[in-house]
Design a protein around this motif. Structure first.
Motif, PDB file in Angstrom:
ATOM      1  N   ARG A 329       0.830  -1.214   0.000  1.00  0.00           N
ATOM      2  CA  ARG A 329       0.000   0.000   0.000  1.00  0.00           C
ATOM      3  C   ARG A 329       0.866   1.267   0.000  1.00  0.00           C
ATOM      4  O   ARG A 329       0.607   2.229  -0.720  1.00  0.00           O
ATOM      5  CB  ARG A 329      -0.938  -0.054   1.217  1.00  0.00           C
ATOM      6  CG  ARG A 329      -1.589   1.250   1.603  1.00  0.00           C
ATOM      7  CD  ARG A 329      -2.526   1.775   0.518  1.00  0.00           C
ATOM      8  NE  ARG A 329      -3.086   3.062   0.856  1.00  0.00           N
ATOM      9  CZ  ARG A 329      -2.537   4.235   0.546  1.00  0.00           C
ATOM     10  NH1 ARG A 329      -1.401   4.287  -0.120  1.00  0.00           N
ATOM     11  NH2 ARG A 329      -3.141   5.353   0.883  1.00  0.00           N
ATOM     12  N   HIS A 379      -8.060   6.045   1.295  1.00  0.00           N
ATOM     13  CA  HIS A 379      -8.593   5.728   2.618  1.00  0.00           C
ATOM     14  C   HIS A 379     -10.114   5.634   2.527  1.00  0.00           C
ATOM     15  O   HIS A 379     -10.840   6.510   3.003  1.00  0.00           O
ATOM     16  CB  HIS A 379      -8.137   6.816   3.584  1.00  0.00           C
ATOM     17  CG  HIS A 379      -6.724   7.281   3.288  1.00  0.00           C
ATOM     18  ND1 HIS A 379      -5.629   6.505   3.572  1.00  0.00           N
ATOM     19  CD2 HIS A 379      -6.236   8.402   2.684  1.00  0.00           C
ATOM     20  CE1 HIS A 379      -4.520   7.143   3.172  1.00  0.00           C
ATOM     21  NE2 HIS A 379      -4.874   8.292   2.627  1.00  0.00           N
ATOM     22  N   HIS A 386      -7.550   9.068  -3.415  1.00  0.00           N
ATOM     23  CA  HIS A 386      -6.582   9.733  -4.290  1.00  0.00           C
ATOM     24  C   HIS A 386      -6.909   9.291  -5.710  1.00  0.00           C
ATOM     25  O   HIS A 386      -6.891   8.085  -6.008  1.00  0.00           O
ATOM     26  CB  HIS A 386      -5.164   9.371  -3.883  1.00  0.00           C
ATOM     27  CG  HIS A 386      -4.900   9.713  -2.450  1.00  0.00           C
ATOM     28  ND1 HIS A 386      -4.996  11.011  -1.986  1.00  0.00           N
ATOM     29  CD2 HIS A 386      -4.631   8.957  -1.365  1.00  0.00           C
ATOM     30  CE1 HIS A 386      -4.758  11.027  -0.688  1.00  0.00           C
ATOM     31  NE2 HIS A 386      -4.544   9.791  -0.278  1.00  0.00           N
ATOM     32  N   GLU A 424      -6.785  15.652   2.706  1.00  0.00           N
ATOM     33  CA  GLU A 424      -5.746  15.517   3.733  1.00  0.00           C
ATOM     34  C   GLU A 424      -4.419  16.128   3.314  1.00  0.00           C
ATOM     35  O   GLU A 424      -3.502  16.198   4.115  1.00  0.00           O
ATOM     36  CB  GLU A 424      -5.536  14.039   4.095  1.00  0.00           C
ATOM     37  CG  GLU A 424      -5.118  13.202   2.896  1.00  0.00           C
ATOM     38  CD  GLU A 424      -4.638  11.795   3.238  1.00  0.00           C
ATOM     39  OE1 GLU A 424      -4.689  11.401   4.405  1.00  0.00           O
ATOM     40  OE2 GLU A 424      -4.210  11.089   2.297  1.00  0.00           O
ATOM     41  N   HIS A 425      -4.274  16.563   2.078  1.00  0.00           N
ATOM     42  CA  HIS A 425      -2.974  17.092   1.629  1.00  0.00           C
ATOM     43  C   HIS A 425      -2.866  18.596   1.780  1.00  0.00           C
ATOM     44  O   HIS A 425      -1.767  19.140   1.739  1.00  0.00           O
ATOM     45  CB  HIS A 425      -2.723  16.736   0.156  1.00  0.00           C
ATOM     46  CG  HIS A 425      -2.511  15.269  -0.076  1.00  0.00           C
ATOM     47  ND1 HIS A 425      -2.455  14.719  -1.326  1.00  0.00           N
ATOM     48  CD2 HIS A 425      -2.351  14.239   0.794  1.00  0.00           C
ATOM     49  CE1 HIS A 425      -2.259  13.418  -1.225  1.00  0.00           C
ATOM     50  NE2 HIS A 425      -2.207  13.104   0.055  1.00  0.00           N
TER      51      HIS A 425
HETATM   52 ZN    ZN Z   1      -3.460   9.510   1.523  1.00  0.00          ZN
END
Ligand code: ZN
Ligand code: MLT
Length: 467
Positions: A329, A379, A386, A424-425
């Motif tokens: 992963r 996720h 993504h 989340e980025h």
């Molecule tokens: Zn991620």
């Protein structure tokens, strides 16, 4: 800028910790993906909060703008200077002390430059767990994780960095050191100001330390990799487990056959440890709190696999097998990088809308963008995928117009489902156009007012988050 600015800076942090030569600056001036090519005035590497404060004071006096930087592992260019050679990078990686590990209150106070891995190890050495886990945790720092509100593979169970941060210490625009390192779970004393710095991407101040919540680790974990036919089955099995057993699922990670092919082609994973290939793969991890639960759970998983119409599932039987499954992963980003410059999208939607999002993207992507492939992974358990476009052939560049059209296509799809264009980025310098397009105007206006109030001279990370 006064002629003695650099001299004063060197006096504040020590000559050896002010890097101005091209070779010394390059690792700090470029991002890890090699997508951005910045050029700073110099890089300072303070070792104490007082040195950060003095650096900020000198910069404010000389109108020099600051780019705070942690492990330089960000995805959106938030820690990369622009090309003007006028910005100063303040690298926090020498500030790595563990100031306190409080095993009674379950928290640790650590400096910004400590890596996530070091923080995890320190907690584990004391029988506790610092749960935030991301692929770059060996280099990514606490300060960077706080400043970007990092997520990763355990958000489902433990929350993102915001949920894990009890307090922060930050240097403000006039050089004031604001220490709010309280270990409190409840503190209703007006505005919760630390929340502005968490996820603020260094635009309001420099986070120099944080007090992080620790958890009790489970007694063991059940980790599996399954080949599955439908994303819907991954979501319903998660709901089923959560409904019957509570919050015991730590990770629920999805990746596609495109990810598997990239891993085979670019990272040496000719075969995944399964019997066959599948349209989708699910890597799950369940926390067990009672010794002896492994066998019961192994049976439950087989039963669950049956309901998912999955006949190809492998359980990790040892820590090294678990690490091998996770390495698959965690290598997906690296496998993408080896393929060439990818166009990354980090989107979230309500978890129930994940199948719809994937269907919308897959239905028309490949007919519209024939030179690219879409690599979907992420996720899934917390609704964050993504959706990255990668060149079909190694090294082929995706042109700027195509990249912009792809991004608009992916973001529109997520936003149409009440989702977010950054899960989340963060925003950095790469998603400021999307901020202008998708963020609600009243929210943007409030953000501008906050920025003006906290950083009136605009010395912190200009060009990031807001433009
Ligand atoms: Zn991620
Ligand atoms: C990951 O989950 O591995 C990263 O956040 C995603 C990426 O590289 O796009």
């Amino acid at each position: 800028m006064s002629p003695d600015f650099l001299e004063n800076l060197a006096a504040a942090v020590g000559q050896a910790n002010l890097l101005t030569s091209h070779d010394d600056r390059v690792p700090f001036d470029t991002d890890w993906r090699g997508v951005l090519d910045g050029r700073s005035l110099g890089v300072v590497r303070p070792s104490r909060v007082e040195e950060v404060a003095e650096t900020v004071r000198l910069c404010a006096k000389n109108s020099v703008t600051i780019v705070p930087q942690g492990g330089n592992t960000g995805m959106c260019g938030g820690a990369t200077p622009d090309g003007s050679a006028q910005q100063l990078v303040v690298s926090l990686t020498r500030m790595r002390a563990i100031r306190e590990l409080d095993i009674t209150s379950n928290c640790m106070t650590v400096e910004a430059g400590l890596s996530l891995f070091e923080a995890q190890e320190a907690a584990a050495g004391n029988g506790l767990m610092m749960p935030l886990s991301i692929a770059s945790e060996g280099s990514a720092t606490i300060g960077g994780a706080v400043s970007t509100n990092a997520g990763g593979v355990n958000v489902l169970r433990y929350g993102n960095m915001r949920d894990l941060t009890l307090g922060i210490e930050a240097v403000l625009a006039d050089g004031t050191i604001w220490s709010d390192l309280k270990k409190l779970h409840k503190n209703n004393t007006g505005y919760d100001l630390k929340q502005l710095f968490i996820g603020g991407e260094g635009t309001l101040g420099i986070v120099t330390a944080a007090c992080i919540k620790l958890h009790h680790p489970p007694s063991s974990r059940l980790t599996f990799l399954a080949g599955i036919k439908s994303v819907q089955s991954a979501l319903s099995s998660l709901k089923d487990i959560q409904g019957r057993f509570g919050k015991i699922v730590e990770s629920w990670e999805l990746f596609s056959d495109v990810s598997a092919n990239l891993l085979a082609r670019n990272c040496g994973y000719e075969r995944l440890p399964l019997q066959a290939t599948h349209p989708w793969y699910l890597l799950g991890e369940i926390a067990l709190y009672d010794d002896g639960d492994e066998d019961i759970w192994a049976e439950r998983l087989v039963e669950m696999a049956g309901r998912m119409q999955c006949d190809d599932i492998v359980l990790a039987m040892s820590q090294s097998q678990r690490e091998n499954l996770w390495a698959i992963r965690e290598n997906i980003s690296e496998a993408e990088r080896a393929q060439g410059k990818s166009i990354k999208h980090d989107v979230s939607v309500p978890t129930g809308a994940i199948p719809d999002l994937i269907a919308r993207v897959l239905n028309s992507f490949e007919t519209r963008f024939t030179d690219c492939q879409i690599n979907i992974f992420g996720h899934v358990g917390d609704g964050n995928l993504h959706i990255n476009a990668i060149p079909r052939e190694i090294g082929v560049q995706i042109g700027a117009d195509t990249a912009a059209a792809i991004s608009e296509f992916v973001y529109d799809a997520a936003v149409a489902l009440d989702g977010s264009f950054s899960a989340e980025h963060g925003i950095g310098s790469m998603k400021t156009a999307q901020m202008a397009k998708y963020k609600e105007p009243p929210a943007l206006e409030l953000m501008r007012q906050i920025k003006a109030a906290l950083d009136p001279m605009g010395i912190f990370n200009p060009g990031k988050v807001l433009t």
